[in-house]
Design a protein around this motif. Structure first.
Motif, mmCIF file in Angstrom:
data_model
loop_
_atom_site.group_PDB
_atom_site.id
_atom_site.type_symbol
_atom_site.label_atom_id
_atom_site.label_comp_id
_atom_site.label_asym_id
_atom_site.label_seq_id
_atom_site.Cartn_x
_atom_site.Cartn_y
_atom_site.Cartn_z
ATOM 1 N N SER A 1 36.639 36.637 8.728
ATOM 2 C CA SER A 1 35.786 37.395 10.016
ATOM 3 C C SER A 1 34.549 36.665 10.304
ATOM 4 O O SER A 1 34.406 36.548 11.661
ATOM 5 N N ALA A 2 33.900 36.162 9.435
ATOM 6 C CA ALA A 2 32.486 35.591 10.059
ATOM 7 C C ALA A 2 33.177 34.020 10.913
ATOM 8 O O ALA A 2 32.447 33.895 11.917
ATOM 9 N N TRP A 3 34.370 33.619 10.460
ATOM 10 C CA TRP A 3 34.592 32.496 11.162
ATOM 11 C C TRP A 3 35.205 32.822 12.297
ATOM 12 O O TRP A 3 34.694 32.204 13.655
ATOM 13 N N LEU A 4 35.758 34.021 12.569
ATOM 14 C CA LEU A 4 36.243 34.294 14.110
ATOM 15 C C LEU A 4 34.964 34.732 14.814
ATOM 16 O O LEU A 4 35.117 34.612 15.805
ATOM 17 N N SER A 5 34.087 35.451 14.236
ATOM 18 C CA SER A 5 32.862 35.873 14.979
ATOM 19 C C SER A 5 32.466 34.707 15.784
ATOM 20 O O SER A 5 31.871 34.964 16.945
ATOM 21 N N GLN A 6 32.340 33.538 15.271
ATOM 22 C CA GLN A 6 31.529 32.527 15.808
ATOM 23 C C GLN A 6 32.915 31.843 16.776
ATOM 24 O O GLN A 6 32.438 31.184 17.737
ATOM 25 N N PHE A 7 33.900 31.651 16.368
ATOM 26 C CA PHE A 7 34.987 31.156 16.951
ATOM 27 C C PHE A 7 35.173 31.914 18.262
ATOM 28 O O PHE A 7 35.415 31.046 19.452
ATOM 29 N N CYS A 8 35.175 33.154 18.342
ATOM 30 C CA CYS A 8 35.376 33.925 19.437
ATOM 31 C C CYS A 8 34.354 33.744 20.296
ATOM 32 O O CYS A 8 34.583 33.432 21.435
ATOM 33 N N MET B 1 21.831 36.296 7.964
ATOM 34 C CA MET B 1 22.313 37.691 8.028
ATOM 35 C C MET B 1 21.688 38.150 9.271
ATOM 36 O O MET B 1 22.473 38.912 10.289
ATOM 37 N N THR B 2 20.362 37.949 9.544
ATOM 38 C CA THR B 2 19.655 38.383 10.800
ATOM 39 C C THR B 2 20.544 37.798 11.860
ATOM 40 O O THR B 2 20.506 38.297 13.148
ATOM 41 N N SER B 3 20.523 36.382 12.215
ATOM 42 C CA SER B 3 21.463 35.657 13.176
ATOM 43 C C SER B 3 22.640 36.174 13.525
ATOM 44 O O SER B 3 23.014 36.394 14.734
ATOM 45 N N THR B 4 23.402 36.758 12.298
ATOM 46 C CA THR B 4 24.564 37.283 12.315
ATOM 47 C C THR B 4 24.547 38.741 13.392
ATOM 48 O O THR B 4 25.406 38.947 14.141
ATOM 49 N N LEU B 5 23.382 39.269 12.866
ATOM 50 C CA LEU B 5 23.283 40.581 13.470
ATOM 51 C C LEU B 5 23.060 40.777 15.071
ATOM 52 O O LEU B 5 23.313 41.565 15.800
ATOM 53 N N VAL C 1 24.970 30.422 18.218
ATOM 54 C CA VAL C 1 26.086 29.645 17.129
ATOM 55 C C VAL C 1 25.457 29.008 16.347
ATOM 56 O O VAL C 1 25.746 28.961 14.897
ATOM 57 N N PRO C 2 25.069 27.583 16.817
ATOM 58 C CA PRO C 2 24.627 26.700 15.768
ATOM 59 C C PRO C 2 23.368 27.273 14.970
ATOM 60 O O PRO C 2 23.299 26.776 13.798
ATOM 61 N N ILE C 3 22.489 28.179 15.404
ATOM 62 C CA ILE C 3 21.449 28.737 14.250
ATOM 63 C C ILE C 3 22.265 29.483 13.271
ATOM 64 O O ILE C 3 21.740 29.287 12.156
ATOM 65 N N ILE C 4 23.468 30.229 13.789
ATOM 66 C CA ILE C 4 24.005 31.025 12.412
ATOM 67 C C ILE C 4 24.567 29.947 11.551
ATOM 68 O O ILE C 4 24.398 29.741 10.269
ATOM 69 N N LYS C 5 25.155 28.869 12.043
ATOM 70 C CA LYS C 5 25.895 27.838 11.358
ATOM 71 C C LYS C 5 24.859 26.886 10.373
ATOM 72 O O LYS C 5 24.921 26.850 9.216
ATOM 73 N N PHE C 6 23.670 26.748 10.762
ATOM 74 C CA PHE C 6 22.835 25.612 10.300
ATOM 75 C C PHE C 6 21.554 26.747 9.417
ATOM 76 O O PHE C 6 20.836 25.835 8.790
#
Lengths: 261, 60
Positions: free
Chosen positions: A75-82, A141-145, A182-187
């Motif tokens: 799900s987390a992967w799709l969140s960013q892929f999307c 978590m914050t960046s995903t929110l 997106v890069p903020i979440i990744k890194f």
């Protein structure tokens, strides 16, 4: 050498990529992918769930809760892929003004929001028994929110504008601005001291987990990806039909206005 | 194989909520498609077509 034609090019005159991206042709060819995608996604999901529950061990540290990862990670992967798809579509709208790019971006937003919500919920339900807390305001978590809020904002914007072509331009700019997340979440897990663990699957030196856990993770990863592709295709078809219906209704209304004495 | 009594409520909660959201999303996606298909079919039944369909000569 091709002859120069005075009339407008028909889809047959266009190159391969322009042809498959033509909305009318997209409706034609994408219909053959729907049922195969349903089959592939269902088989992968069934196999993935079997592996996740019956054919994978408990983790030596996480215990049984490792099984939550088989939903959380895809799900987390799709969140960013999307979001990456929406950002690519935004470039398509702004640079080439391609109608299918707008359609793709609009269709992806609700899917991205749902998978981001699933990633957050499953993450919290994993965190409670493993970390002792449902939520921590750490980088990941914050960046995903924030990502979820960006998705919801984009969905709201699409519904705000009557003129969808204008909406497409404005939302494309906002999507590209939001892409910084997106890069903020990744890194985030490398830049800040986060409670969330650093990358353990997509690493230069390979995954850091045994095959018994990696296999269900990969099967579920592909199951989710095919499910996303399926839902995205159907949503894109819906959006093309919606635009056609709206165009006909507008033309009809205009016709009625001009016929008035 | 999963062992019972080890945070089962969290595991099933996570899978249950995910399944619920995915099912709701799928139903919404399919119903939206059907709604637009019906809308377009109704317009076509009324004899209304897009301008391009009215004027375009269909290529062989």
């Amino acid at each position: 050498m091709t002859e120069s034609k005075s009339q407008e090019p028909t889809p047959q005159d266009l190159g391969f990529f322009s042809r498959i991206a033509h909305p009318g042709y997209f409706l034609e060819w994408s219909r053959y992918f729907i049922w195969p995608l349903v089959g592939i996604a269902a088989i992968l999901m069934a196999y993935g769930l079997y592996l996740a529950f019956f054919n994978s061990p408990a983790d030596y540290q996480q215990g049984e809760t490792v099984r939550i990862m088989y939903v959380h990670v895809p799900s987390a992967w799709l969140s960013q892929f999307c979001y990456a798809i929406m950002a690519a579509a935004a470039i398509g709208s702004l640079v080439w003004r391609h109608p299918l790019a707008d359609v793709s971006a609009k269709a992806a937003a609700p899917l991205g929001a749902t998978f981001t919500a699933i990633a957050l919920i499953t993450g919290a339900l994993w965190g409670a028994p493993t970390w002792g807390t449902f939520w921590e305001w750490d980088g990941r978590m914050t960046s995903t929110l924030i990502m979820l809020f960006i998705y919801l904002g984009i969905i709201a914007l699409w519904r705000t504008f009557e003129d969808q072509v204008r909406a497409g331009r404005i939302i494309a700019v906002i999507t590209l601005v939001g892409a910084i997340n997106v890069p903020i979440i990744k890194f985030s897990v490398d830049w800040w001291n986060t409670l969330h663990q650093p990358a353990s699957v997509f690493r230069l030196d390979g995954p850091t987990m045994p095959p018994s856990i990696l296999l269900p993770l990969f099967v579920m990863f592909f199951a989710f990806s095919f499910l996303f592709l399926l839902l995205h295709f159907i949503s894109m078809r819906t959006e093309i039909l919606r635009r056609r219906a709206r165009a006909i209704e507008r033309q009809y209304a205009q016709q009625l206005r001009t016929q008035k004495p | 194989m999963i062992e019972s009594g080890k945070h089962l409520e969290y595991i099933f909660g996570a899978y249950g909520l995910s399944a619920l959201l995915i099912v709701l999303l799928s139903i919404w996606v399919v119903l939206s498609y059907k709604k637009q298909k019906n809308r377009l079919d109704t317009l076509k039944a009324m004899g209304l077509k897009r301008r391009s369909e009215r004027t375009q000569i269909k290529p062989e």
